[in-house]
Design a protein around this motif. Structure first.
Motif, short mmCIF file in Angstrom:
data_model
loop_
_atom_site.label_atom_id
_atom_site.label_comp_id
_atom_site.label_asym_id
_atom_site.label_seq_id
_atom_site.Cartn_x
_atom_site.Cartn_y
_atom_site.Cartn_z
N MET A 63 0.84 -1.19 0.00
CA MET A 63 0.00 0.00 0.00
C MET A 63 0.87 1.24 0.00
SD MET A 63 -2.74 1.30 2.87
CE MET A 63 -1.43 1.60 4.07
N GLY A 64 0.66 2.11 -0.99
CA GLY A 64 1.38 3.36 -1.03
C GLY A 64 0.63 4.44 -0.28
N THR A 65 1.31 5.51 0.07
CA THR A 65 0.67 6.62 0.76
C THR A 65 -0.03 7.53 -0.25
OG1 THR A 65 2.58 8.09 0.59
CG2 THR A 65 2.51 6.56 2.48
N PHE A 66 -0.91 8.39 0.27
CA PHE A 66 -1.57 9.35 -0.59
C PHE A 66 -0.54 10.26 -1.25
CE2 PHE A 66 -3.23 13.71 -1.01
CZ PHE A 66 -4.23 13.49 -1.94
N GLY A 67 0.48 10.68 -0.48
CA GLY A 67 1.52 11.54 -1.05
C GLY A 67 2.25 10.88 -2.20
N VAL B 68 -6.86 1.82 0.76
CA VAL B 68 -6.09 3.03 1.08
C VAL B 68 -6.92 4.08 1.81
CG1 VAL B 68 -4.31 2.79 -0.70
CG2 VAL B 68 -6.51 3.81 -1.31
N VAL B 69 -8.24 3.93 1.78
CA VAL B 69 -9.15 4.77 2.56
C VAL B 69 -9.94 3.86 3.49
CG1 VAL B 69 -11.09 6.36 2.51
CG2 VAL B 69 -9.33 6.51 0.74
N GLU B 70 -9.79 4.07 4.79
CA GLU B 70 -10.54 3.27 5.77
C GLU B 70 -11.89 3.93 5.98
OE1 GLU B 70 -10.14 2.89 10.44
OE2 GLU B 70 -8.50 1.80 9.44
N GLU B 71 -12.92 3.32 5.45
CA GLU B 71 -14.27 3.89 5.49
C GLU B 71 -15.17 2.99 6.32
OE1 GLU B 71 -17.77 5.52 2.49
OE2 GLU B 71 -16.13 4.33 1.68
N ALA C 207 -23.83 7.80 5.10
CA ALA C 207 -22.87 8.52 5.93
C ALA C 207 -21.82 7.56 6.48
CB ALA C 207 -23.58 9.23 7.08
N SER C 208 -20.62 8.10 6.72
CA SER C 208 -19.52 7.24 7.15
C SER C 208 -18.46 8.04 7.90
CB SER C 208 -18.87 6.56 5.94
OG SER C 208 -18.30 7.53 5.06
N TRP C 209 -17.65 7.29 8.65
CA TRP C 209 -16.37 7.79 9.17
C TRP C 209 -15.31 7.45 8.14
CZ3 TRP C 209 -16.10 10.46 13.69
CH2 TRP C 209 -17.09 10.27 14.64
N GLN C 210 -14.30 8.31 8.00
CA GLN C 210 -13.20 8.00 7.08
C GLN C 210 -11.86 8.41 7.67
OE1 GLN C 210 -13.54 8.94 2.92
NE2 GLN C 210 -15.76 8.71 2.90
N ARG C 211 -10.87 7.58 7.40
CA ARG C 211 -9.47 7.87 7.71
C ARG C 211 -8.64 7.43 6.49
NH1 ARG C 211 -8.08 8.13 13.42
NH2 ARG C 211 -9.86 7.60 14.76
N LEU C 212 -7.45 8.00 6.36
CA LEU C 212 -6.49 7.50 5.39
C LEU C 212 -5.80 6.29 6.00
CD1 LEU C 212 -4.98 10.84 4.07
CD2 LEU C 212 -6.45 9.28 2.80
N ALA C 213 -5.76 5.19 5.26
CA ALA C 213 -5.25 3.94 5.80
C ALA C 213 -3.76 4.00 6.13
CB ALA C 213 -5.52 2.79 4.83
N ASP C 214 -3.02 4.93 5.51
CA ASP C 214 -1.58 5.03 5.80
C ASP C 214 -1.30 5.79 7.09
OD1 ASP C 214 -1.81 7.76 5.23
OD2 ASP C 214 -1.04 7.57 3.20
N GLY C 215 -2.35 6.25 7.77
CA GLY C 215 -2.18 6.95 9.03
C GLY C 215 -1.97 8.45 8.90
#
Length: 269
Positions: free
Chosen positions: A1-5, A150-153, A174-182
């Motif tokens: 898994m790569g980061t968003f950046g 890559v997106v924790e939804e 509706a949802s909670w979301q985080r980026l999976a890379d932290g």
């Protein structure tokens, strides 16, 4: 898994031209995610000469002309106006000499201050741990959603009735979301959150791919660290078209971004 950046990284070829490598992991089925593509274009705007004094994307209007493929792409920035408080540019993404996505991007300077006035409280959701973690291989679907790696939804269970053949037809998910890379959310990555999956058409009993035709997004302020709440809703469906309206609140309960898109939808006979 790569980061968003890493997935949105660019190689400069001068002041206003860049090379990109579009990452297949940021896809729904075999199609690259629209919010991810706009984030690539917005990053180019930021890294161009126009972004020197205007470091934050504040508005994006994108037209999806033709689906780009994962792999190399050319990104070009055309300055339209660079003023004291904002800069406006046109950004295009091309492959094989054809424009695939084009956008107008407004850059400025955002802060993390609270709103002076707001009429929209954050959407109410169960605790994160009580919401359903969206998988990369949704049950009953005939396609994978690599984006969910890559997106924790985490989706409100009350909005998942469509998965059991009983859509509520309220037109809301509706949802909670985080980026999976932290990583913490920022003005660029919020563009991904503003194009959430699944599409709200699922809650209306409509299945199938819902390609974005046009999306306009506004980033209101810098988000606080932590998860975001995302509400996607529809206003009107007809003529094989559907609008989707997304609102995003940060961990402090402040509206940090909003978007409206026009999408194609297949209606029953």
């Amino acid at each position: 898994m790569g980061t968003f950046g890493e997935a949105t990284a660019l190689v400069a070829r001068g002041t206003d031209e860049f090379g990109a490598t579009l990452d297949a992991q940021w896809s729904v089925g075999t199609k690259l995610h629209g919010g991810y593509l706009l984030a690539v274009l917005a990053r180019a705007a930021r890294q161009s000469g126009a972004g020197e004094r205007h470091p934050h994307v504040t508005a994006v209007s994108g037209a999806f002309v033709e689906p780009p493929a994962p792999g190399p792409a050319d990104v070009r920035v055309e300055p339209l106006r660079i003023g004291r408080s904002l800069a406006q540019v046109r950004v295009s993404l091309a492959q094989e000499g054809r424009v695939r996505v084009e956008s107008h991007v407004t850059l400025g300077v955002l802060d993390d201050g609270d709103p002076w006035w707001t009429s929209l409280p954050p959407v109410e959701l169960p605790a994160e741990e009580d919401c359903f973690l969206a998988p990369t291989d949704p049950p009953g679907a005939d396609f994978a959603v690599p984006l969910m790696a890559v997106v924790e939804e985490r989706v409100d269970p009350a909005h998942l009735a469509f998965a059991f053949g009983a859509p509520t037809r309220k037109g809301e998910i509706a949802s909670w979301q985080r980026l999976a890379d932290g990583s913490d959310w920022d003005p660029l990555s919020l563009l991904v959150a503003l194009d959430p999956v699944p599409p709200v058409s699922f809650d209306l009993g409509l299945s199938g791919w819902v390609p974005t035709i046009q999306l306009s997004a506004y980033i209101r302020r810098l988000p606080a660290p932590g998860p975001i709440r995302v509400r996607l809703s529809a206003t009107d469906v007809g003529g094989d078209r559907m609008d989707e309206v997304a609102h995003v609140w940060d961990s402090k309960g402040r509206l940090v971004a909003q978007a409206t898109q026009l999408a194609a939808v297949r209606l029953p006979d």
